[in-house]
Design an enzyme around this catalytic site. Structure first.
Site, PDB file in Angstrom:
ATOM      1  N   ALA A  54      44.080  35.487  34.444  1.00  0.00           N
ATOM      2  CA  ALA A  54      45.166  34.598  34.856  1.00  0.00           C
ATOM      3  C   ALA A  54      44.721  33.774  36.057  1.00  0.00           C
ATOM      4  CB  ALA A  54      46.420  35.397  35.199  1.00  0.00           C
ATOM      5  N   ASP A  55      45.383  32.635  36.243  1.00  0.00           N
ATOM      6  CA  ASP A  55      45.142  31.810  37.422  1.00  0.00           C
ATOM      7  C   ASP A  55      46.448  31.145  37.814  1.00  0.00           C
ATOM      8  OD1 ASP A  55      42.975  30.779  39.250  1.00  0.00           O
ATOM      9  OD2 ASP A  55      43.879  28.893  38.618  1.00  0.00           O
ATOM     10  N   THR A  56      46.681  31.015  39.108  1.00  0.00           N
ATOM     11  CA  THR A  56      47.913  30.419  39.615  1.00  0.00           C
ATOM     12  C   THR A  56      47.586  29.204  40.464  1.00  0.00           C
ATOM     13  OG1 THR A  56      49.022  32.565  39.635  1.00  0.00           O
ATOM     14  CG2 THR A  56      49.980  30.849  41.022  1.00  0.00           C
TER      15      THR A  56
END
Length: 198
Positions: free
Chosen positions: A80-82
């Site tokens: 995941a990446d934000t």
């Protein structure tokens, strides 16, 4: 399919959120031979929503190669990446305290967006999802910003804040996924893992 997954993330928050869903996992982190930060380079003119999905895909493929290189037991891999965006501007992880204070000053009194992309790999298949949330910051004083920066909490966090920490006192309103703003939207993550057969 094993009853556990690999989490390709250095974020302790993502690990905690997986525990909240009772998903057993092992970390699959980059070695000293990998330049993980290089994957986060923003391309010229790249929109935040495109950036976060591209970077998540790159991180997932890097994790798949890492898994194969290390000869690890088979299991699904989650990544995941934000990204925090104020309009078209991407607010990444602050370089230092001055940079964190600049970001927080820009966010003060403003509505911004938080994009979290999630991706799962199992064998030769891939699944992906995107969480989009709106966050309204209260008007912050320079003293509030300085005290928050001095706490050290902004470092290593996109947009220079963590909603699950002291910055919760700055947030007047959110629309979307609270866990997505934290870094791993649990609804979308659960759906992806179900699709992958976990």
């Amino acid at each position: 399919m094993p009853p556990w997954i690999y989490l390709a993330s250095q974020s302790p928050r993502r690990s905690q959120l997986l525990q909240q869903l009772d998903i057993a996992h092992e970390l699959l982190l980059p070695g000293s031979d990998e330049d993980a930060e290089a994957l986060e380079t923003v391309l010229p003119g790249e929109a935040p929503v495109d950036y976060v999905q591209r970077v998540t895909g790159l991180k997932l493929e890097a994790a798949v190669r890492r898994h194969a290189r290390r000869g690890l037991p088979p299991a699904a891999i989650l990544c995941a990446d934000t990204t925090v965006a104020l309009g078209a501007a991407i607010l990444g992880k602050p370089q230092d305290g001055t940079d964190a204070a600049r970001m927080l000053t820009e966010l003060s009194g403003q509505m911004h967006q938080v994009f979290t992309a999630v991706a799962v790999a199992w064998e030769d298949r891939r699944w992906a999802a995107l969480s989009v949330s709106q966050v309204q910051f209260a008007q912050l004083t320079q003293q509030q910003i300085a005290a928050y920066v001095a706490s050290g909490e902004p470092m290593g966090k996109a947009g220079a804040y963590g909603i699950q920490g002291r910055a919760a006192a700055f947030i007047a309103h959110i629309e979307g996924s609270y866990t997505g703003i934290m870094g791993l939207p649990l609804f979308e993550t659960a759906q992806l893992l179900r699709s992958a057969g976990v």
